[in-house]
Design a protein around this motif. Structure first.
Motif: not given
Length: 419
Positions: A36-37, A63-65, A144-146
């Motif tokens: 997913v990058t 992906s960002k997290l 905003d959380a995994l």
């Protein structure tokens, strides 16, 4: 190669090293990050998530997290730091914890689970996994959380999504066999087509022709052959990325070329990881390529075969329409590649200086290809042990996705059509 480079007068002369779909970087970089990058695999084949725009945004946030949003520049601006591995917090992954050195233990298990030879999954484990999923995937999932069940195991997450929600992979939801081919995203057959070559290689006539011993049989998979130091049959060596610049320095001094190639349909060791490895390696005194891979190359039938870049005796080739097993998926392109770029000295894609001292690319560059994504095909194949049927999402769905992704990725100019 280390022994070879240490010889003053080696008994043979090596001119090139070719590595296909190489797991060169750490496990999380060669397997999880490309999933997913820049949404690499998902953007190549948005069919995996049913072209769902909100699901795409969710994976992008995950992906960002996970710090998978690695930025590649040409030339590369500084060393790319190691990418951490964040494990699930809601479940234990024992074999991961047994191997504290790296992610290799998990990679070995995943490779075995997804192997071409054995794709069966214990039914009670499948049912347990399915129970975790809610029919509405996004309910209760925060941007905003995994996700505590997956952590940064995002490859597993999108595979589970496809099997639970996306046709035709969802046909295997109640099956005892695994219905997602990580080696070729376009192949949703279940059970998979048997690609075990041992039947052919163990034939007495083939043994005789190859002068192979009759006391041994060919096997498709085998454990680490140099002992079992950690009890998991895992190679204890550091990942090649840690000594790639040293290898490159020795190769440059000896005039040995390095060729790295990937199949665009490979989800397990996707091409993004190979590109990261190249841009994080110093060869010919410069880190990475200075010009982004964007030169098309063609097979003998003059059909588009993929993208190529050659610079300072390093070559990178991306095969269009091929998965992990490039010669099996695109034999004609593989033959052209072998003859022209491995055995030959075809300069297509090479960065050179012309008579005026200007830097040019042999074969030119293509702005459509100068992106992180080479769009995959529209077709997904499915059937029981054979590619009996083809599924293509409705044209309106695909058109809506193209419009969405054009806006969503405007800064990176991801193409919406194939060259």
């Amino acid at each position: 190669m280390k022994a070879y480079f240490g010889m003053k007068n080696p008994p043979v002369k090596i001119t090139k090293i070719a590595i296909g779909d190489g797991s060169i970087t750490s496990g999380q970089v060669f397997e999880l990050l490309p999933a997913v990058t820049n949404l690499s695999v998902i953007q190549t084949y948005p069919q995996i998530i049913g072209y769902d725009q909100e699901v795409y945004k969710y994976f992008k946030a995950q992906s960002k997290l996970c710090h998978y949003d690695v930025n590649l520049t040409y030339p590369q601006n500084g060393v790319i730091p190691p990418v951490p591995l964040v494990l699930p917090s809601q479940r234990d992954v024992p074999f991961l914890l047994e191997n504290s050195v790296s992610y290799r233990g998990f990679v070995t298990k995943v490779s075995q689970k997804h192997s071409l030879q054995e794709r069966t999954v214990e039914k009670h484990k499948r049912e347990q996994n399915l129970a975790v999923w809610k029919r509405d995937f996004l309910t209760g999932r925060r941007l905003d959380a995994l996700d505590p069940w997956y952590g940064c195991l995002l490859l597993d997450m999108f595979i589970d999504y496809a099997i639970n929600y996306t046709y035709p992979w969802s046909l295997s939801q109640d099956s005892d066999t695994f219905g997602f081919d990580v080696y070729d995203v376009t192949d949703a057959t279940n059970p998979q087509i048997n690609q075990d070559a041992s039947v052919f290689l163990n034939d007495p006539r083939v043994r005789s022709a190859l002068h192979a011993p009759k006391s041994k049989s060919w096997a498709q998979n085998f454990d680490f052959v140099f002992g079992n130091p950690d009890g998991n049959n895992v190679d204890p060596s550091t990942e090649p990325m840690n000594f790639f610049t040293e290898l490159a320095t020795n190769a440059t001094s000896r005039g040995v070329g390095v060729i790295l190639y990937s199949g665009n349909n490979d989800a397990l060791i996707a091409h993004r990881s190979t590109e990261i490895a190249i841009q994080n390696t110093t060869f010919g005194g410069i880190q990475g390529f200075t010009v982004k891979p964007s030169t098309p190359w063609y097979n003998d039938a003059r059909k588009f075969a993929g993208i190529i870049r050659q610079e300072r005796n390093w070559t990178y080739v991306l095969f269009d329409g091929a998965g992990h097993l490039v010669p099996g998926d695109r034999p004609q392109s593989a033959f052209t590649f072998l003859r022209e770029f491995v055995l030959g000295n075809n300069q297509t894609g090479a960065v050179v200086k012309n008579a005026k001292g200007q830097v040019v690319v042999v074969g030119g560059t293509n702005a459509t290809l100068a992106t992180d994504i080479l769009p995959g095909s529209d077709e997904i194949y499915y059937g029981a042990g054979t590619k009996a049927s083809t599924y293509v999402f409705p044209q309106a769905t695909r058109a809506a996705w193209k419009s969405f992704i054009r806006t969503e990725t405007a800064t990176s100019s991801v193409p919406t059509k194939r060259p």
